[in-house]
Design a protein around this motif. Structure first.
Motif: not given
Length: 112
Positions: A14-32
């Motif tokens: 699997a490939l997960v592509t993330a762009s932007g800022e990974l912080d306290l507020y946005t990390a749940p998106r990546l975690q999901t």
């Protein structure tokens, strides 16, 4: 700033592509996204493309560490691909550059 996350998988990879800022507020998106992939038992390798991530704090690192640990427990691997300078610096300062497998380029994956 937002964090955009997309996933693609083929076979056991699997490939997960993330762009932007990974912080306290946005990390749940990546975690999901990662949790969804971890529920798929056939996935044994996840590559997280960080080439579009401008900033990552400890919350983001913890999300990546947790996913790596869960995948490793079942014999899989998690790799970080193409981290930008700011993210590389955080990995080096925290010593996580020796914990994660870091590749300079995002591996090609044929997704049909």
């Amino acid at each position: 700033m937002e964090l955009n996350v997309s996933t693609a998988s083929q076979g056991g990879h699997a490939l997960v592509t993330a762009s932007g800022e990974l912080d306290l507020y946005t990390a749940p998106r990546l975690q999901t996204a990662l949790a969804g992939l971890l529920r798929e038992e056939q996935i044994d390798r996840i590559v997280v493309d960080l080439s579009g991530v401008d900033f990552c704090d400890s919350t983001g690192m913890n999300v990546l560490l947790s996913a790596m640990k869960r995948l490793k427990e079942r014999g899989g691997t998690l790799e970080l691909a193409a981290p930008r300078t700011a993210v590389k610096r955080i990995l080096q300062v925290t010593g996580l550059d020796t914990v994660f497998t870091i590749v300079e380029a995002v591996p090609a994956m044929d997704v049909g």
